[in-house]
Design a protein around this motif. Sequence first.
Motif, PDB file in Angstrom:
ATOM      1  N   PHE A 170       4.322   9.485  -4.283  1.00  0.00           N
ATOM      2  CA  PHE A 170       3.131  10.003  -3.590  1.00  0.00           C
ATOM      3  C   PHE A 170       1.906   9.852  -4.473  1.00  0.00           C
ATOM      4  N   PHE A 171       2.040  10.202  -5.747  1.00  0.00           N
ATOM      5  CA  PHE A 171       0.909  10.112  -6.669  1.00  0.00           C
ATOM      6  C   PHE A 171       0.434   8.668  -6.825  1.00  0.00           C
ATOM      7  N   LEU A 172       1.368   7.736  -6.876  1.00  0.00           N
ATOM      8  CA  LEU A 172       0.994   6.330  -7.016  1.00  0.00           C
ATOM      9  C   LEU A 172       0.121   5.849  -5.862  1.00  0.00           C
ATOM     10  N   LYS A 173       0.313   6.450  -4.699  1.00  0.00           N
ATOM     11  CA  LYS A 173      -0.448   6.036  -3.512  1.00  0.00           C
ATOM     12  C   LYS A 173      -1.831   6.675  -3.448  1.00  0.00           C
ATOM     13  N   HIS A 174      -2.127   7.606  -4.339  1.00  0.00           N
ATOM     14  CA  HIS A 174      -3.379   8.366  -4.240  1.00  0.00           C
ATOM     15  C   HIS A 174      -4.023   8.514  -5.616  1.00  0.00           C
ATOM     16  N   THR A 175      -4.454   7.393  -6.186  1.00  0.00           N
ATOM     17  CA  THR A 175      -5.057   7.426  -7.527  1.00  0.00           C
ATOM     18  C   THR A 175      -6.548   7.065  -7.531  1.00  0.00           C
ATOM     19  N   LYS A 176      -7.059   6.558  -6.439  1.00  0.00           N
ATOM     20  CA  LYS A 176      -8.417   6.009  -6.436  1.00  0.00           C
ATOM     21  C   LYS A 176      -9.469   7.057  -6.786  1.00  0.00           C
ATOM     22  N   LEU A 177      -9.413   8.211  -6.136  1.00  0.00           N
ATOM     23  CA  LEU A 177     -10.425   9.238  -6.396  1.00  0.00           C
ATOM     24  C   LEU A 177     -10.346   9.744  -7.828  1.00  0.00           C
ATOM     25  N   MET A 178      -9.143   9.817  -8.359  1.00  0.00           N
ATOM     26  CA  MET A 178      -8.985  10.241  -9.742  1.00  0.00           C
ATOM     27  C   MET A 178      -9.696   9.271 -10.684  1.00  0.00           C
ATOM     28  N   TYR A 179      -9.475   7.973 -10.471  1.00  0.00           N
ATOM     29  CA  TYR A 179     -10.123   6.970 -11.316  1.00  0.00           C
ATOM     30  C   TYR A 179     -11.636   7.022 -11.166  1.00  0.00           C
ATOM     31  N   LEU A 180     -12.115   7.124  -9.934  1.00  0.00           N
ATOM     32  CA  LEU A 180     -13.558   7.122  -9.691  1.00  0.00           C
ATOM     33  C   LEU A 180     -14.239   8.343 -10.288  1.00  0.00           C
ATOM     34  N   TRP A 194      -3.023  -7.584  -1.190  1.00  0.00           N
ATOM     35  CA  TRP A 194      -1.714  -8.158  -1.496  1.00  0.00           C
ATOM     36  C   TRP A 194      -0.654  -7.090  -1.744  1.00  0.00           C
ATOM     37  N   THR A 195       0.586  -7.508  -1.513  1.00  0.00           N
ATOM     38  CA  THR A 195       1.763  -6.715  -1.834  1.00  0.00           C
ATOM     39  C   THR A 195       2.481  -7.382  -3.013  1.00  0.00           C
ATOM     40  N   LEU A 196       3.474  -6.705  -3.557  1.00  0.00           N
ATOM     41  CA  LEU A 196       4.255  -7.339  -4.625  1.00  0.00           C
ATOM     42  C   LEU A 196       4.970  -8.579  -4.116  1.00  0.00           C
ATOM     43  N   ASP A 197       5.443  -8.540  -2.875  1.00  0.00           N
ATOM     44  CA  ASP A 197       6.092  -9.725  -2.303  1.00  0.00           C
ATOM     45  C   ASP A 197       5.104 -10.878  -2.170  1.00  0.00           C
ATOM     46  N   ASP A 198       3.841 -10.569  -1.834  1.00  0.00           N
ATOM     47  CA  ASP A 198       2.819 -11.620  -1.779  1.00  0.00           C
ATOM     48  C   ASP A 198       2.660 -12.267  -3.152  1.00  0.00           C
ATOM     49  N   LEU A 199       2.544 -11.441  -4.191  1.00  0.00           N
ATOM     50  CA  LEU A 199       2.386 -11.974  -5.546  1.00  0.00           C
ATOM     51  C   LEU A 199       3.579 -12.844  -5.922  1.00  0.00           C
ATOM     52  N   ALA A 200       4.778 -12.366  -5.595  1.00  0.00           N
ATOM     53  CA  ALA A 200       5.981 -13.140  -5.903  1.00  0.00           C
ATOM     54  C   ALA A 200       5.990 -14.463  -5.152  1.00  0.00           C
ATOM     55  N   ALA A 234      -6.093   1.237  -8.292  1.00  0.00           N
ATOM     56  CA  ALA A 234      -5.542   2.035  -7.197  1.00  0.00           C
ATOM     57  C   ALA A 234      -4.712   1.178  -6.254  1.00  0.00           C
ATOM     58  N   HIS A 235      -5.202  -0.020  -5.958  1.00  0.00           N
ATOM     59  CA  HIS A 235      -4.436  -0.900  -5.068  1.00  0.00           C
ATOM     60  C   HIS A 235      -3.135  -1.324  -5.715  1.00  0.00           C
TER      61      HIS A 235
END
Length: 286
Positions: free
Chosen positions: A143-153, A77-83, A195-196
């Motif tokens: 840029f950072f917001l788009k690449h957080t998954k590996l950090m969390y994992l 989903w996107t924010l527009d989808d949620l809205a 991350a998503h």
Amino acid sequence: MDDLNLSERQLQIPSGTITYWVSREVDADRPWLVFLPGLTADHRLFERQLEHFAGRANMLAWDPPSHGASRPFELSWTLDDLAGWLHEILKREGTNRPILVGQSMGGYVSQAYLRLYPDDVAGFASIDSCPLDFSYYQGWELFFLKHTKLMYLSIPWNTLKRLGSSGCATTDYGRTLMATMMDDYGKREYCELAAHGYAALAGAIVPERTYHVPCPMLLICGEKDQAGSAKRYNRAWSQKTGVPLRWIEGAGHNANTDKPDAVNALLEEFARSLYEPAFDGAPQAG
């Protein structure tokens, strides 16, 4: 939620099922308050608000798609989808010019909603959220917001839960509540959801898209909010829009759980300024 006179309902769509709660008895003379929790949280984030306004306002709260009881749900989903899905729910329930109360990611969903449906809403209350307009952000932040998954994992699950609960709240109640909501996820599910969510946020903050809040706005931020640059963004948001920033003393990112009485009083004051009469026959909070 039976003691709050709320009914559990669901909206089924191809991506999954969205679970939400709405007042069983709707009074046309009462304000509508729509509670939208932050990323990885669910409707329980607003326990103290739902208790305070029970029987005094028409209320709706959801577990956002991929959160809480709105799982399993396709993580695309996107924010527009949620809205858009929120709009479908609000129309289904016959809400009349509600006040959107968005905490963190819920505030972003509110702004996406206001861009798509600017005439539907009476007011917007932001709790520890930030503006969506591109002009507030640096390129490296997006840029950072788009690449957080590996950090969390890379963070052990117990450490992640400790950081997630202590980083969002300053009180035992707020931290315990956040930890309880986090415990509903496994580590990978939680990391993928976080991350998503951040990537969806970054995807909505683009130069060609502007976000103007076309209704009265209430800006609330915890004085001890440690989530990213939330305090800096809120100061800039207040300065640019001229909307006063209401600081919550001693509260963290989940200010409404740390200092519910202070936040409830501000929400009630805001609703009274928009609805006449609001909370007729009930004492004012605070």
